[in-house]
Design a protein around this motif. Sequence first.
Motif, PDB file in Angstrom:
ATOM      1  N   LYS A 249       0.840  -1.183   0.000  1.00 26.02           N
ATOM      2  CA  LYS A 249       0.000   0.000   0.000  1.00 26.02           C
ATOM      3  C   LYS A 249       0.882   1.242   0.000  1.00 26.02           C
ATOM      4  CE  LYS A 249      -4.013  -1.971   2.382  1.00 26.02           C
ATOM      5  NZ  LYS A 249      -4.978  -1.800   3.488  1.00 26.02           N
ATOM      6  N   ILE A 250       0.312   2.341  -0.468  1.00 24.17           N
ATOM      7  CA  ILE A 250       1.032   3.614  -0.376  1.00 24.17           C
ATOM      8  C   ILE A 250       0.113   4.654   0.250  1.00 24.17           C
ATOM      9  CG2 ILE A 250       2.558   3.193  -2.340  1.00 24.17           C
ATOM     10  CD1 ILE A 250       0.752   5.096  -3.962  1.00 24.17           C
ATOM     11  N   TYR A 288       0.180  15.159   7.732  1.00 20.45           N
ATOM     12  CA  TYR A 288       0.213  13.824   7.113  1.00 20.45           C
ATOM     13  C   TYR A 288       1.633  13.515   6.613  1.00 20.45           C
ATOM     14  CZ  TYR A 288      -4.754  14.882   7.196  1.00 20.45           C
ATOM     15  OH  TYR A 288      -6.017  15.248   7.607  1.00 20.45           O
ATOM     16  N   PRO A 289       2.610  13.518   7.527  1.00 14.58           N
ATOM     17  CA  PRO A 289       4.003  13.294   7.112  1.00 14.58           C
ATOM     18  C   PRO A 289       4.261  11.894   6.574  1.00 14.58           C
ATOM     19  CG  PRO A 289       3.797  13.216   9.501  1.00 14.58           C
ATOM     20  CD  PRO A 289       2.471  13.687   8.975  1.00 14.58           C
ATOM     21  N   GLU A 290       3.296  10.971   6.799  1.00 15.85           N
ATOM     22  CA  GLU A 290       3.476   9.604   6.301  1.00 15.85           C
ATOM     23  C   GLU A 290       3.225   9.481   4.799  1.00 15.85           C
ATOM     24  OE1 GLU A 290      -0.845   9.999   7.635  1.00 15.85           O
ATOM     25  OE2 GLU A 290       1.135  10.686   8.285  1.00 15.85           O
ATOM     26  N   SER A 291       2.725  10.545   4.167  1.00 22.64           N
ATOM     27  CA  SER A 291       2.426  10.523   2.731  1.00 22.64           C
ATOM     28  C   SER A 291       3.693  10.237   1.927  1.00 22.64           C
ATOM     29  CB  SER A 291       1.827  11.856   2.286  1.00 22.64           C
ATOM     30  OG  SER A 291       0.625  12.131   2.993  1.00 22.64           O
ATOM     31  N   GLN A 292       3.613   9.249   1.050  1.00 23.29           N
ATOM     32  CA  GLN A 292       4.753   8.889   0.200  1.00 23.29           C
ATOM     33  C   GLN A 292       4.671   9.518  -1.188  1.00 23.29           C
ATOM     34  OE1 GLN A 292       3.439   4.808   1.370  1.00 23.29           O
ATOM     35  NE2 GLN A 292       5.565   4.310   0.872  1.00 23.29           N
ATOM     36  N   LEU A 293       3.420   9.727  -1.654  1.00 28.91           N
ATOM     37  CA  LEU A 293       3.171  10.262  -2.992  1.00 28.91           C
ATOM     38  C   LEU A 293       2.315  11.512  -2.867  1.00 28.91           C
ATOM     39  CD1 LEU A 293       3.184  10.084  -6.107  1.00 28.91           C
ATOM     40  CD2 LEU A 293       1.254   8.495  -5.922  1.00 28.91           C
ATOM     41  N   ILE A 294       2.813  12.623  -3.381  1.00 33.28           N
ATOM     42  CA  ILE A 294       2.106  13.904  -3.325  1.00 33.28           C
ATOM     43  C   ILE A 294       1.878  14.380  -4.750  1.00 33.28           C
ATOM     44  CG2 ILE A 294       2.177  16.284  -2.489  1.00 33.28           C
ATOM     45  CD1 ILE A 294       4.198  15.271  -0.350  1.00 33.28           C
ATOM     46  N   ILE A 295       0.634  14.711  -5.065  1.00 31.27           N
ATOM     47  CA  ILE A 295       0.277  15.041  -6.448  1.00 31.27           C
ATOM     48  C   ILE A 295      -0.347  16.428  -6.518  1.00 31.27           C
ATOM     49  CG2 ILE A 295      -0.971  14.280  -8.495  1.00 31.27           C
ATOM     50  CD1 ILE A 295      -1.178  11.505  -7.131  1.00 31.27           C
ATOM     51  N   PHE A 296       0.164  17.255  -7.418  1.00 30.93           N
ATOM     52  CA  PHE A 296      -0.413  18.564  -7.719  1.00 30.93           C
ATOM     53  C   PHE A 296      -1.257  18.448  -8.993  1.00 30.93           C
ATOM     54  CE2 PHE A 296       2.859  19.952  -4.837  1.00 30.93           C
ATOM     55  CZ  PHE A 296       2.396  21.158  -4.304  1.00 30.93           C
ATOM     56  N   GLY A 499     -12.797   5.423  -3.111  1.00 31.55           N
ATOM     57  CA  GLY A 499     -12.483   5.316  -1.694  1.00 31.55           C
ATOM     58  C   GLY A 499     -12.482   6.660  -1.000  1.00 31.55           C
ATOM     59  N   PHE A 500     -11.978   7.695  -1.692  1.00 34.97           N
ATOM     60  CA  PHE A 500     -11.899   9.046  -1.139  1.00 34.97           C
ATOM     61  C   PHE A 500     -12.259  10.027  -2.245  1.00 34.97           C
ATOM     62  CE2 PHE A 500      -8.723   6.316   0.797  1.00 34.97           C
ATOM     63  CZ  PHE A 500      -8.886   6.527   2.172  1.00 34.97           C
ATOM     64  N   VAL A 501     -13.005  11.074  -1.887  1.00 34.62           N
ATOM     65  CA  VAL A 501     -13.350  12.103  -2.865  1.00 34.62           C
ATOM     66  C   VAL A 501     -13.638  13.409  -2.127  1.00 34.62           C
ATOM     67  CG1 VAL A 501     -15.817  11.498  -2.863  1.00 34.62           C
ATOM     68  CG2 VAL A 501     -14.839  12.702  -4.828  1.00 34.62           C
ATOM     69  N   THR A 502     -13.192  14.523  -2.705  1.00 34.82           N
ATOM     70  CA  THR A 502     -13.505  15.821  -2.125  1.00 34.82           C
ATOM     71  C   THR A 502     -14.967  16.154  -2.411  1.00 34.82           C
ATOM     72  OG1 THR A 502     -12.667  16.882  -4.139  1.00 34.82           O
ATOM     73  CG2 THR A 502     -11.160  16.720  -2.265  1.00 34.82           C
ATOM     74  N   GLN A 503     -15.571  16.928  -1.518  1.00 35.29           N
ATOM     75  CA  GLN A 503     -16.996  17.244  -1.642  1.00 35.29           C
ATOM     76  C   GLN A 503     -17.255  18.502  -2.458  1.00 35.29           C
ATOM     77  OE1 GLN A 503     -19.375  15.025  -0.544  1.00 35.29           O
ATOM     78  NE2 GLN A 503     -17.499  13.834  -0.214  1.00 35.29           N
ATOM     79  N   LEU A 510      -6.433  16.045   0.143  1.00 37.21           N
ATOM     80  CA  LEU A 510      -7.132  14.773   0.322  1.00 37.21           C
ATOM     81  C   LEU A 510      -6.070  13.708   0.561  1.00 37.21           C
ATOM     82  CD1 LEU A 510      -9.943  13.327   0.172  1.00 37.21           C
ATOM     83  CD2 LEU A 510      -9.415  12.832  -2.214  1.00 37.21           C
ATOM     84  N   THR A 511      -6.142  13.044   1.697  1.00 44.36           N
ATOM     85  CA  THR A 511      -5.104  12.078   2.058  1.00 44.36           C
ATOM     86  C   THR A 511      -5.719  10.726   2.377  1.00 44.36           C
ATOM     87  OG1 THR A 511      -5.212  12.690   4.405  1.00 44.36           O
ATOM     88  CG2 THR A 511      -3.639  13.885   3.019  1.00 44.36           C
ATOM     89  N   GLY A 512      -4.895   9.701   2.346  1.00 50.46           N
ATOM     90  CA  GLY A 512      -5.332   8.348   2.671  1.00 50.46           C
ATOM     91  C   GLY A 512      -4.306   7.337   2.205  1.00 50.46           C
ATOM     92  N   SER A 513      -4.667   6.078   2.224  1.00 53.69           N
ATOM     93  CA  SER A 513      -3.800   5.018   1.705  1.00 53.69           C
ATOM     94  C   SER A 513      -4.598   4.160   0.747  1.00 53.69           C
ATOM     95  CB  SER A 513      -3.240   4.152   2.846  1.00 53.69           C
ATOM     96  OG  SER A 513      -4.296   3.461   3.489  1.00 53.69           O
ATOM     97  N   ILE A 514      -3.909   3.546  -0.192  1.00 52.27           N
ATOM     98  CA  ILE A 514      -4.594   2.732  -1.195  1.00 52.27           C
ATOM     99  C   ILE A 514      -3.717   1.534  -1.552  1.00 52.27           C
ATOM    100  CG2 ILE A 514      -3.687   3.870  -3.274  1.00 52.27           C
ATOM    101  CD1 ILE A 514      -6.702   3.842  -4.242  1.00 52.27           C
ATOM    102  N   ALA A 515      -4.386   0.393  -1.779  1.00 45.49           N
ATOM    103  CA  ALA A 515      -3.658  -0.838  -2.111  1.00 45.49           C
ATOM    104  C   ALA A 515      -3.233  -0.825  -3.563  1.00 45.49           C
ATOM    105  CB  ALA A 515      -4.550  -2.047  -1.824  1.00 45.49           C
TER     106      ALA A 515
END
Length: 556
Positions: A249-250, A288-296, A499-503, A510-515
Amino acid sequence: MAKNYKLLIFAGLSGIILALAFPGWSFNLGFLIWIGLVPLFYALNKGYRPFLTGFIAGLFYFLITFRWFWSIYPLDTMGIQSRFASLIIVFIIYIISSAGMAVFWGLFGTVYSLQFSASSKFKKRSWQLISCLLVIPALFVLFEYARSYGFGLLWAGSGTFFGPHWTMGNLAYALADNNLALKISSYVGIYGIVFLIILANLLFFKILAKKNLRGAGLPVRAGIVILIILLITLGPKLLKQKPPSSDKKINFALIQTNQPTKISPTPKETLDAFKEQLDLLSRVAKKYPESQLIIFPEASDFFKNLSLFLTGSQIPNYFSNLFKEPKLIVAGARIIDTNDRTPSTGSGQAYSRVFALDTKKDIIGFYDKRLLMPGGEFLSYPMRFIVNLLSKTKVSEFGGMREFGVGNKKVSTINFRGQFSVAPLVCSELLSPSLARKTTQGADVIVEMASYGIFHGSGILAKQNLAIARFRAAENQKPLLAASNMGLSYAINSEGNVGFVTQNSEAQILTGSIALNSQKSWYNKVGDLPTILASLALITSFGLLTTFRRIKGGSY
């Protein structure tokens, strides 16, 4: 004659029903896709002007489905300040686009009428039914596949990337909430789903009508149709789908901005946009310092703006102070490649480029967008003519500031320290199943970057693209992470479920983990070719059988 004209009402009704089933509304009527074509088949079976009948159905459908075109108005993002000129240009583009796509439905209506006439000559009703239920869906699949080339041909220009890429309005997207349809798409793609949709509509048409739509048994037949629709619509939702199991997971962070697109922003506007990006990235680092992938989002210009305020040696220190552990940051920018000069101006060619940065190293890869949006990233030849009639100076202005070049055809997968690899899809590239399939081969996760700035933050288009993104993830069995500007950001797992979506479209993270999923789906391996070839084989077989029957004078 007047009575025949009324058949066109049924064609228009089909277009309206199908448009109500398509994503983009505040309500979900996707189940209507199973019966939306029934009125059209009724009208076509009467044999009255089949091209016009099919065209009318398609015109109503695309006029409603493409209503997001109006969000481009006014054309200030192209530098056209005149409201009247904007209105005329948008109206012409909207009408031509809708009518151009409807032509393929008109052609389908024509061929449908010929096929119906040929199959009716079979004496055995079983042969008539088989030829109808197999050949007609195959015909629609082929015309729909041809339509995916149509938009690119219609609005061809210097930035055109030819191929079966423009699938907006494809009927399959109405089933984005149907888990079974998403699963099937991992084998046969959206065109296999289209085949099933047409087949279901034909079956319901046959149930509801023998020779016409009247009869004492109509209520019973309608009840059977409703029951079947409930089963195929609600059944997949009732099935509990297990989330994809993976040891890998990331953790991700999606940077969503709210920055209007302008052809020439002021220094203050550029600075304010950069401050917003810095603030959002700082929030990721702190919370959320555990974030491995950050996307703009697409064309965020984050790295370019960073280089304006920091020197080359200061940038690594900035990221080292911000993050203790290495991160992969993916961001887009508009760049000018001075080594690649345009023939018309002699200046450097502009590209919509995606950069990938390892915060403990440097830029580790980049990708240039290939599927450019006509009107947003280049002026097609027809658009150039239309704009030139109303505002001649804007053509050269647009060409100098927003005319992008098509990126290199080489697929660029970005590998991060052997931990995971990402495949970028930039905005309109999401529409292309073939492009997404080729890009995602060898990748662990799809990274979608979008900006709805030229559409002034169209919620309709954002919702439609979310449905499309679910199919791209499900087809390839790869999770998809999308960061947007003035739109919606979301995370979709490899089964196509959100799994996650902004309203809303406000600036946020928007943060989280995904398999992750290292396995390739069947569709990811073979693409649309088997479905297209199977459709051709069905049509060819029927044609040969019909020809053989005529020669031998036999009956089936």
